[in-house]
Motif scaffolding. Structure first.
Motif, PDB file in Angstrom:
ATOM      1  N   PRO A 125     -19.477  -0.242  -9.609  1.00 42.20           N
ATOM      2  CA  PRO A 125     -20.707   0.028  -8.863  1.00 42.20           C
ATOM      3  C   PRO A 125     -21.449  -1.268  -8.517  1.00 42.20           C
ATOM      4  N   GLY A 126     -22.307  -1.177  -7.504  1.00 34.56           N
ATOM      5  CA  GLY A 126     -23.193  -2.276  -7.173  1.00 34.56           C
ATOM      6  C   GLY A 126     -22.837  -3.022  -5.904  1.00 34.56           C
ATOM      7  N   HIS A 127     -21.701  -2.754  -5.331  1.00 31.37           N
ATOM      8  CA  HIS A 127     -21.357  -3.428  -4.074  1.00 31.37           C
ATOM      9  C   HIS A 127     -20.345  -2.587  -3.299  1.00 31.37           C
ATOM     10  N   TRP A 128     -20.128  -3.004  -2.035  1.00 33.20           N
ATOM     11  CA  TRP A 128     -19.135  -2.346  -1.198  1.00 33.20           C
ATOM     12  C   TRP A 128     -17.880  -3.200  -1.141  1.00 33.20           C
ATOM     13  N   ARG A 129     -16.801  -2.645  -0.605  1.00 36.89           N
ATOM     14  CA  ARG A 129     -15.546  -3.363  -0.550  1.00 36.89           C
ATOM     15  C   ARG A 129     -15.658  -4.628   0.283  1.00 36.89           C
ATOM     16  N   ARG A 130     -16.413  -4.593   1.370  1.00 31.86           N
ATOM     17  CA  ARG A 130     -16.524  -5.781   2.217  1.00 31.86           C
ATOM     18  C   ARG A 130     -17.204  -6.939   1.490  1.00 31.86           C
ATOM     19  N   ASN A 131     -17.945  -6.660   0.394  1.00 26.69           N
ATOM     20  CA  ASN A 131     -18.611  -7.700  -0.391  1.00 26.69           C
ATOM     21  C   ASN A 131     -17.932  -7.930  -1.744  1.00 26.69           C
ATOM     22  N   CYS A 132     -16.826  -7.265  -1.985  1.00 28.04           N
ATOM     23  CA  CYS A 132     -16.127  -7.360  -3.275  1.00 28.04           C
ATOM     24  C   CYS A 132     -15.449  -8.721  -3.388  1.00 28.04           C
ATOM     25  N   THR A 133     -15.734  -9.440  -4.494  1.00 28.10           N
ATOM     26  CA  THR A 133     -15.151 -10.777  -4.683  1.00 28.10           C
ATOM     27  C   THR A 133     -13.641 -10.699  -4.874  1.00 28.10           C
ATOM     28  N   GLU A 134     -13.169  -9.679  -5.583  1.00 26.72           N
ATOM     29  CA  GLU A 134     -11.728  -9.520  -5.777  1.00 26.72           C
ATOM     30  C   GLU A 134     -11.025  -9.283  -4.443  1.00 26.72           C
ATOM     31  N   TYR A 135     -11.595  -8.397  -3.628  1.00 24.68           N
ATOM     32  CA  TYR A 135     -10.999  -8.058  -2.335  1.00 24.68           C
ATOM     33  C   TYR A 135     -10.976  -9.270  -1.411  1.00 24.68           C
ATOM     34  N   LEU A 136     -12.080 -10.017  -1.372  1.00 25.64           N
ATOM     35  CA  LEU A 136     -12.164 -11.188  -0.488  1.00 25.64           C
ATOM     36  C   LEU A 136     -11.189 -12.278  -0.930  1.00 25.64           C
ATOM     37  N   ALA A 137     -11.054 -12.471  -2.261  1.00 30.53           N
ATOM     38  CA  ALA A 137     -10.123 -13.486  -2.762  1.00 30.53           C
ATOM     39  C   ALA A 137      -8.687 -13.083  -2.428  1.00 30.53           C
ATOM     40  N   GLN A 138      -8.381 -11.823  -2.595  1.00 30.05           N
ATOM     41  CA  GLN A 138      -7.041 -11.339  -2.305  1.00 30.05           C
ATOM     42  C   GLN A 138      -6.736 -11.456  -0.806  1.00 30.05           C
ATOM     43  N   LYS A 139      -7.735 -11.185   0.022  1.00 27.43           N
ATOM     44  CA  LYS A 139      -7.554 -11.278   1.468  1.00 27.43           C
ATOM     45  C   LYS A 139      -7.362 -12.734   1.903  1.00 27.43           C
ATOM     46  N   ARG A 140      -8.109 -13.667   1.278  1.00 27.40           N
ATOM     47  CA  ARG A 140      -7.993 -15.090   1.622  1.00 27.40           C
ATOM     48  C   ARG A 140      -6.619 -15.632   1.239  1.00 27.40           C
ATOM     49  N   SER A 141      -6.089 -15.174   0.140  1.00 21.97           N
ATOM     50  CA  SER A 141      -4.793 -15.678  -0.313  1.00 21.97           C
ATOM     51  C   SER A 141      -3.650 -15.113   0.529  1.00 21.97           C
ATOM     52  N   GLY A 142      -3.959 -14.089   1.332  1.00 20.81           N
ATOM     53  CA  GLY A 142      -2.937 -13.499   2.189  1.00 20.81           C
ATOM     54  C   GLY A 142      -1.970 -12.622   1.435  1.00 20.81           C
ATOM     55  N   HIS A 143      -2.366 -12.147   0.274  1.00 17.71           N
ATOM     56  CA  HIS A 143      -1.508 -11.347  -0.585  1.00 17.71           C
ATOM     57  C   HIS A 143      -1.648  -9.866  -0.200  1.00 17.71           C
ATOM     58  N   GLY A 144      -0.691  -9.332   0.569  1.00 20.14           N
ATOM     59  CA  GLY A 144      -0.702  -7.907   0.908  1.00 20.14           C
ATOM     60  C   GLY A 144      -1.733  -7.589   1.982  1.00 20.14           C
ATOM     61  N   ASP A 145      -2.045  -6.318   2.071  1.00 20.35           N
ATOM     62  CA  ASP A 145      -2.979  -5.847   3.091  1.00 20.35           C
ATOM     63  C   ASP A 145      -4.413  -5.751   2.561  1.00 20.35           C
ATOM     64  N   GLY A 146      -4.624  -6.223   1.351  1.00 16.72           N
ATOM     65  CA  GLY A 146      -5.981  -6.211   0.796  1.00 16.72           C
ATOM     66  C   GLY A 146      -6.243  -5.021  -0.103  1.00 16.72           C
ATOM     67  N   LYS A 147      -5.292  -4.095  -0.184  1.00 20.86           N
ATOM     68  CA  LYS A 147      -5.518  -2.930  -1.041  1.00 20.86           C
ATOM     69  C   LYS A 147      -5.008  -3.258  -2.441  1.00 20.86           C
ATOM     70  N   LYS A 148      -5.697  -2.743  -3.418  1.00 23.91           N
ATOM     71  CA  LYS A 148      -5.344  -2.995  -4.816  1.00 23.91           C
ATOM     72  C   LYS A 148      -4.048  -2.267  -5.147  1.00 23.91           C
ATOM     73  N   GLN A 149      -3.151  -2.959  -5.779  1.00 20.85           N
ATOM     74  CA  GLN A 149      -1.859  -2.388  -6.129  1.00 20.85           C
ATOM     75  C   GLN A 149      -2.001  -1.535  -7.392  1.00 20.85           C
ATOM     76  N   GLU A 150      -1.419  -0.372  -7.350  1.00 22.52           N
ATOM     77  CA  GLU A 150      -1.420   0.527  -8.502  1.00 22.52           C
ATOM     78  C   GLU A 150      -0.226   0.179  -9.392  1.00 22.52           C
ATOM     79  N   THR A 151      -0.415   0.094 -10.727  1.00 27.32           N
ATOM     80  CA  THR A 151       0.687  -0.202 -11.646  1.00 27.32           C
ATOM     81  C   THR A 151       0.862   0.860 -12.664  1.00 27.32           C
TER      82      THR A 151
END
Length: 151
Positions: A125-151
């Protein structure tokens, strides 16, 4: 029509002048409707020769006029150019019974509580995906389409 009326008179048929005038006026094509209305409204009385002269004069004025069949605007014209300089009144507003009336807030503008927002990427809670630090870092690294991988 005048020839037929004259033949009837030659056969000793009595036709009133008003009746013969009405027969001629009723036999005219629709383009002479203006003449017929004017003739009847002004209660004009004319002999058959005078009526023929009036009709030929009217026919000459009809041929000089240019008839406009359709006047419209093209789709390329701007609406603002047509109404430039003209004052228009706004149409009356209709109240919609289904909507609630607007209430002015008593205090300043309230911001939504950030604790209500849940990130669709990290589910915190507390933020949206567009402001998520994890999502932005993953997007900058070019790893996948930005969606969190399920394990």
């Amino acid at each position: 029509m005048i020839g037929l009326i004259e033949k009837l008179v030659g056969l000793d048929v009595v036709i009133p002048a008003e009746f013969s005038t009405d027969i001629i006026l009723l036999s005219l094509p629709p383009s002479f409707d203006g003449f017929v209305v004017n003739f009847n409204m002004n209660k004009l009385e004319a002999t058959l020769e005078e009526l023929v002269n009036m009709l030929t004069t009217y026919e000459a004025t009809i041929k000089k006029e240019k008839h406009v069949l359709l006047v419209g605007s093209s789709s390329g014209m701007k609406k603002g150019a047509q109404n430039k300089g003209k004052k228009r009144s706004a149409p009356p507003k209709k109240n919609k019974p289904n909507k609630k009336p607007y209430k002015k807030p008593t205090s300043g503008p309230s911001k939504p509580d950030k604790s209500e927002h849940v990130c669709f990427h990290c589910n915190k809670p507390g933020h949206w995906r567009r402001n998520c630090t994890e999502y932005l870092a993953q997007k900058r690294s070019g790893h996948g389409d930005g969606k969190k991988q399920e394990t």
